[in-house]
Structure formats: C-alpha cells, structure tokens
Design an enzyme around this catalytic site. Structure first.
Site, mmCIF file in Angstrom:
data_model
loop_
_atom_site.group_PDB
_atom_site.id
_atom_site.type_symbol
_atom_site.label_atom_id
_atom_site.label_comp_id
_atom_site.label_asym_id
_atom_site.label_seq_id
_atom_site.Cartn_x
_atom_site.Cartn_y
_atom_site.Cartn_z
ATOM 1 N N GLU A 37 1.673 6.637 3.537
ATOM 2 C CA GLU A 37 1.427 5.557 4.486
ATOM 3 C C GLU A 37 1.040 4.334 3.648
ATOM 4 O OE1 GLU A 37 -1.559 6.311 7.439
ATOM 5 O OE2 GLU A 37 -1.384 4.271 8.220
ATOM 6 N N ARG A 266 -5.032 20.117 -0.863
ATOM 7 C CA ARG A 266 -5.184 18.791 -1.457
ATOM 8 C C ARG A 266 -5.844 18.921 -2.816
ATOM 9 N NH1 ARG A 266 -5.219 14.950 2.595
ATOM 10 N NH2 ARG A 266 -6.127 13.336 1.323
ATOM 11 N N LYS A 276 -8.279 6.976 0.907
ATOM 12 C CA LYS A 276 -7.874 5.575 0.769
ATOM 13 C C LYS A 276 -8.836 4.649 1.505
ATOM 14 C CE LYS A 276 -3.588 6.575 1.816
ATOM 15 N NZ LYS A 276 -2.224 6.425 2.291
HETATM 16 P P1 ATP Z 1 -5.905 9.565 2.183
HETATM 17 O O1 ATP Z 1 -6.777 10.545 2.855
HETATM 18 O O2 ATP Z 1 -6.246 9.341 0.750
HETATM 19 O O3 ATP Z 1 -5.748 8.299 2.918
HETATM 20 P P2 ATP Z 1 -3.408 10.466 3.209
HETATM 21 O O4 ATP Z 1 -3.054 11.897 3.279
HETATM 22 O O5 ATP Z 1 -3.740 9.780 4.478
HETATM 23 O O6 ATP Z 1 -4.507 10.286 2.090
HETATM 24 P P3 ATP Z 1 -0.771 9.524 2.814
HETATM 25 O O7 ATP Z 1 -0.312 8.201 2.355
HETATM 26 O O8 ATP Z 1 -0.485 9.907 4.211
HETATM 27 O O9 ATP Z 1 -2.296 9.630 2.488
HETATM 28 O O10 ATP Z 1 -0.244 10.647 1.819
HETATM 29 C C1 ATP Z 1 1.083 10.787 1.403
HETATM 30 C C2 ATP Z 1 1.291 12.191 0.944
HETATM 31 O O11 ATP Z 1 0.386 12.481 -0.120
HETATM 32 C C3 ATP Z 1 1.003 13.170 2.050
HETATM 33 O O12 ATP Z 1 2.032 14.141 2.053
HETATM 34 C C4 ATP Z 1 -0.322 13.762 1.690
HETATM 35 O O13 ATP Z 1 -0.425 15.070 2.143
HETATM 36 C C5 ATP Z 1 -0.315 13.663 0.170
HETATM 37 N N1 ATP Z 1 -1.686 13.580 -0.337
HETATM 38 C C6 ATP Z 1 -2.628 12.676 -0.030
HETATM 39 N N2 ATP Z 1 -3.790 12.945 -0.640
HETATM 40 C C7 ATP Z 1 -3.582 14.069 -1.374
HETATM 41 C C8 ATP Z 1 -4.391 14.864 -2.229
HETATM 42 N N3 ATP Z 1 -5.664 14.561 -2.459
HETATM 43 N N4 ATP Z 1 -3.826 15.938 -2.813
HETATM 44 C C9 ATP Z 1 -2.538 16.240 -2.589
HETATM 45 N N5 ATP Z 1 -1.725 15.538 -1.802
HETATM 46 C C10 ATP Z 1 -2.229 14.468 -1.187
HETATM 47 MG MG MG Z 2 -1.944 10.110 5.991
#
Ligand code: ATP
Ligand code: MG
Length: 556
Positions: A37, A266, A276
């Site tokens: 995102e 994760r 984020k």
């Molecule tokens: P955040 O909680 O940091 O905002 P998010 O999951 O909302 O992370 P996205 O931009 O939606 O962030 O993530 C893109 C991809 O990266 C998704 O498939 C998510 O599952 C993966 N991802 C995000 N954070 C992690 C992590 N700590 N370890 C592994 N994969 C991750």
């Molecule tokens: Mg997300």
C-alpha cells in the site's frame, strides 16, 4: 557463506506447495505479486515479502507483479509510489510488465460489486458506525442481521448507483456482502466491500467517490492478474475465507487453478518498529530526519546507512519463511552486512577524534608516499598510496601519558607501530589548561617501514593515523539503535523507549583518497568500523560518513 544470489535457496513450506502444484499439473507456471500500500516507505519487513515473492518468481522462472494496493486515497502519496519502485529495484528485483495498481481495476471491481448485488449477495446498509459495531456481535456472541439486509435487488442497485454518483454523505451508507452474521470469523459477518470517500486519488483523480475495501479488491486483483500463489502475512489468515468467498461467487473466477492465498509469519526485529503508521509518526514528529534517516529500518534508511542489497537478501534467506511468529535478533542483520563488508570493503584510515603528532626527527616540509593494501586478504583490490610526513593525526584515545601493559597503544616513553608505516616513540606532549593533550612529540625509526618488517621489535600495538597536510576534514555520524527497548512496539509511547544517543556526531579527518568515496559505498575505517559517504549530505567540500556497522558485535 555466499552473499549474492545463492543458486539454491533454502526451501520452505511455500516452496513445497509450489513444487506440489507444479508436479500435480495444477499450475504450469508460477505467478506471484508484491502488493504494497503506498502509504509509507518500505521497511525490512517488506524486504522479507519482496525476497519471497520475487525470489520465487526468479527461481521458478515465473513472474512477479508489483501492484500498488491503493484503495485508501487519503493516506497515499506519489512520493511513496516512487520510493517503493526504487527500493524494489535497488534490492535487485524487476517486476513483470508494467507497474500495476488496484485502482486500474476500479471499473471492473464496480462491475463485480454489481454482480454480487444482482445475485442477492450484497446490499446497501444505512446503519451508522456505532450501530454496525453493535450488530456485528463479538468473538463470543453472534451478530444480528442488519435491517437493510433484505432490501430487494433492484432497490440495492439503485442505492449503489446513488452512492457512486455522490448522492450520499461519507459514512451515511456502505455496500456490504451478505454472508453470515453468526460466522465464527468476524470478517465474514457481512463485511463492508465499498464505502464512500470524497477524496482525490493519486491515480484516478476525482472519478470515484466510492472505494472498494481491501478484502474485496485484493482477491479480485489477484484473480485478474492470474496470480497463482498469493502470499501474505498471518494476520490475513481468517480473511482467506472472505478471499475465497468473493471469488467463489463471481462468474469470471471459476477456474480450478484460480489464485490461492497462503500466509507466512511477519518479520519482527528486536529494537525495531515495523509499522508504517508508527514510522510515519517518527518522521512527522521529526524524531528522525526523514523516512531515509540511517537509523530507520526502511530500505531507504538501510541503503543510506551502507547496507547492500546482497546483505539484505542474505538476511531474508537466513531468517527463512515459516508460520511461526517470532522475534529476530538485530545481531543477525548486522552479521549479514558485517560479513560481506569484512570480505569485500576497501580499507581506509580515518581519525575520528584527532590529536596532532609531530615526528621531530622527520625532515620538515617533506612528504613520502607509502603503498598500502586496499584489502589485507584480497590482492585483486590493489594498493593505495598514503602520504606520510612530519605531522600526522592519531586518535586522542590512542595516547596516554601513563598506562599499564594492557593498553597496547601509544604511551609516553614507549613505542607503537603506525598501521602500514613506521614505529614511533612518544617523547612528550602539550596539554591545555584542562589537561587535554593538544600535541604529541615523537621520534620515528626509518628502518621500520612496512607491514611486518623483520625489525625484530617487540611492538605489540598498531594504531591508525592520517598525514596532517593532506588529511581531509570529515563529519562522522555514529549511529546506535533507535530504541533502548528490544520491543518498542509494546511501549505506550515511542518517547519513553527512544535512545537519546542514537546519533552522535564527531568531526575528524580521513585519508585524502576518500574525498572521492562514492555515496553508499562502505569502507572499513581501520579499528573504527564500517562507514559510507552519506548519499544526501556528503560532498567533496564537506565529507560526511555514516557508521554502517561496528567491527564487532558488541551485544553478542
Ligand atoms: P505495515 O503494518 O508496516 O503498515 P502492511 O502489511 O500494512 O505493513 P503493506 O504495504 O500492505 O504493509 O505490505 C505489503 C506486503 O508486505 C504485504 O503482503 C505484507 O504482508 C508484507 N509485509 C508487511 N510487513 C511485513 C513484515 N513485517 N514481514 C513480512 N512481510 C510484511
Ligand atoms: Mg497493509
């Protein structure tokens, strides 16, 4: 250990599933996607997902799409869209075809929502947010059906069209899937699939005032792109029911080899915030200099700090991919870059807290040039020339007027070897009114030049130095971890766990050749650590070096 693209990566449960799917003929090729995102910069957790998705595509000669999951226009930004592409490329990966956006599919998504309405599987609901919460029930108690659940199809179609045309206010109503208010999975209790937002979108402008929800968008985007294996993190485990429900009920997606979702754990890293939202908070409150502050766990921050793409990929290989939640020690990330830099970083000398040494028996006004290996164990990296003369700088911490035998540096009346150069002996020193040493007067032995001369001397200590007239002034930014608590995410506020000494700036000198040090390229400053020129603030006129990582793991 190999750093760059091991031919055979460690297997994991996802690769096993893919192997089975290829063997059984369910799939003939592998197509993954990375779906960030664009509401922040990518962090080391995303690197895990990137290495998994792009790594699989690479190893199976498949494809991996980069798709921006852009259904929250208010929080998203083109700066993020651009930085994410840059970071993926920098990590060494290339997506298949054009960059994709979920918003590319807004027209289709709208059509699919209409299809669900037509099938009596979606309805426009006017409960307000408080009522919606009340009707949803809890983990222990089932929910109640919305009074709008049985609105006739034709009326729902008309209401949804009014939503699209902007005839309702934000929050006044929403389109919900009609599933099961008693489901043990909360996400199945008639989830909202479209809501009203009068927001400008970075891709679609003002075309839409209704936006599809993530759970509705993601599965359809995957299916439209013919994704074979949709890999996401464990928090979406329950949502897999919804992912499958949506596709099950749309005519276009009935192929037996349709996309399937698989979840992995994760990455959690000690002393590191990975959300984020919380990272954005640090930026907005100026607790760091920006998303690419070298203390940030972002890809841009790690890059600026001197981490290499290979070291980050190596880290992702070492942590592996499982379904178990765990907390990885930061030492593991440090070890990956340290091992690489130990093997490959050029050596150089930098004096962080300089004090002048006058070599009184060295001819005045004369300079000589000493050849020194760029790397002690890798001749192919060649040699560099170091100026040497009557005045040099050494580190203030490398001299004492008196010390016991454990102090293997320069002591008044005793000898020490200058790295790559001569043995010197300290005769006396000057001090200021506070007792700080301001100059050290030495003699040198001209017969002791070289790394290991057979001069038969029992000189234990070796210290680094830089010739004074050719030395270049430099700023050194000494970084430490940003948080003092191993699990900062658990703290009430970041303020209470912020390390007040996460950045210490000192001013010293470097050997002349470093004036051309390319940004982001790490050097080993002998006896000090690995450093790289800062990619924003360093210039030939004002050199700035970031501490990438210390020579040794001081926490092990
Ligand atoms: P955040 O909680 O940091 O905002 P998010 O999951 O909302 O992370 P996205 O931009 O939606 O962030 O993530 C893109 C991809 O990266 C998704 O498939 C998510 O599952 C993966 N991802 C995000 N954070 C992690 C992590 N700590 N370890 C592994 N994969 C991750
Ligand atoms: Mg997300």
């Amino acid at each position: 250990m190999s750093h760059v693209d091991t031919e055979v990566r460690p297997s994991n449960f996802i690769r096993n599933i893919i192997d089975e799917d290829l063997q059984s003929g369910k799939h003939t090729s592998v197509h993954t996607r990375f779906p960030p995102e664009p509401n922040g910069y990518l962090h080391i957790g995303h690197a895990k997902s990137i290495c998994l998705n792009f790594g699989i595509a690479k190893d199976y000669q498949g494809q991996c799409n980069l798709r921006f999951d852009d259904t929250n226009p208010e929080k998203e930004d083109m700066d993020y869209v651009n930085s994410i592409q840059e970071d993926v490329r920098w990590l060494g990966f290339q997506w298949s075809g054009e960059v994709r956006y979920s918003s590319n599919y807004f027209d289709q998504l709208h059509q699919y929502a209409v299809e669900l309405i037509n099938k009596g599987l979606a309805y426009v609901c006017f409960l307000n947010s408080e009522q919606t919460r009340e009707y949803r029930g809890t983990l222990k108690a089932p929910g109640k059906n919305s009074p709008y659940r049985d609105t006739p199809v034709a009326e729902n179609l008309a209401l949804f069209e009014k939503m699209r045309k902007g005839e309702f206010k934000e929050g006044e109503c929403a389109l919900r899937a009609k599933i099961d208010m008693a489901s043990p999975f909360m996400c199945m209790r008639d989830p909202v699939i479209y809501r009203i937002r009068f927001a400008h979108h970075h891709q679609t402008g003002d075309k839409w005032c209704i936006y599809p929800m993530y759970d509705f968008t993601h599965c359809i985007s995957d299916a439209l792109e013919n994704i074979s294996h949709s890999l996401c993190t464990l928090e979406f485990q329950d949502n897999r029911r919804l992912y499958d429900w949506v596709l099950d009920h749309l005519d276009d997606f009935q192929a037996p080899n349709r996309t399937r979702q698989y979840e992995f754990s994760r990455l959690n890293l000690e002393y590191t915030l990975m959300s984020k939202r919380k990272l954005n908070d640090l930026v907005v409150r100026k607790l760091v200099s920006g998303w690419d502050d070298p203390r940030m766990p972002t890809i841009a921050g790690l890059r600026r700090r001197g981490y290499t793409p290979a070291s980050i990929r190596e880290f992702c290989d070492r942590i592996g991919v499982t379904k178990q939640d765990n907390m990885i020690e930061v030492g593991m990330l440090d070890a990956c870059i340290r091992e690489e830099l130990n093997a490959h970083a050029p050596r150089a000398m930098a004096v962080l807290r300089p004090v002048k040494v006058v070599i009184e028996n060295y001819p005045e006004g004369e300079l000589e040039y000493i050849k020194a290996a760029v790397h002690p164990n890798d001749e192919s990296m060649g040699v560099r020339e170091l100026a040497f003369g009557r005045e040099i700088f050494i580190d203030a911490e490398d001299f004492k007027e008196e010390a016991n035998k454990h102090y293997k540096r320069l002591v008044q009346g005793k000898e020490v070897r200058l790295r790559n150069a001569y043995v010197i002996k300290a005769e006396r020193c000057d001090k200021d009114s506070e007792g700080n040493v301001t100059a050290i007067y030495c003699s040198y032995d001209p017969d002791t030049l070289g790394k290991n001369p057979a001069d038969g001397r029992k000189v234990k200590g070796v210290i680094h130095w830089v010739e004074a007239t050719s030395a270049k002034p430099a700023e050194f930014r000494l970084y430490d971890r940003l948080f003092i608590d191993a699990n900062p995410a658990a703290a009430e506020t970041v303020d209470e766990v912020l390390n007040p000494n996460s950045l210490v700036v000192v001013r010293g000198v470097v050997e002349a050749g470093l004036v051309n040090a390319p940004a982001e390229k790490a050097y080993q400053f002998e006896r000090e650590g690995y450093f790289c020129a800062d990619n924003k603030d360093s210039s030939a006129e004002h050199l700035v070096f970031n501490l990438t990582v210390a020579l040794r793991d001081s926490f092990a």
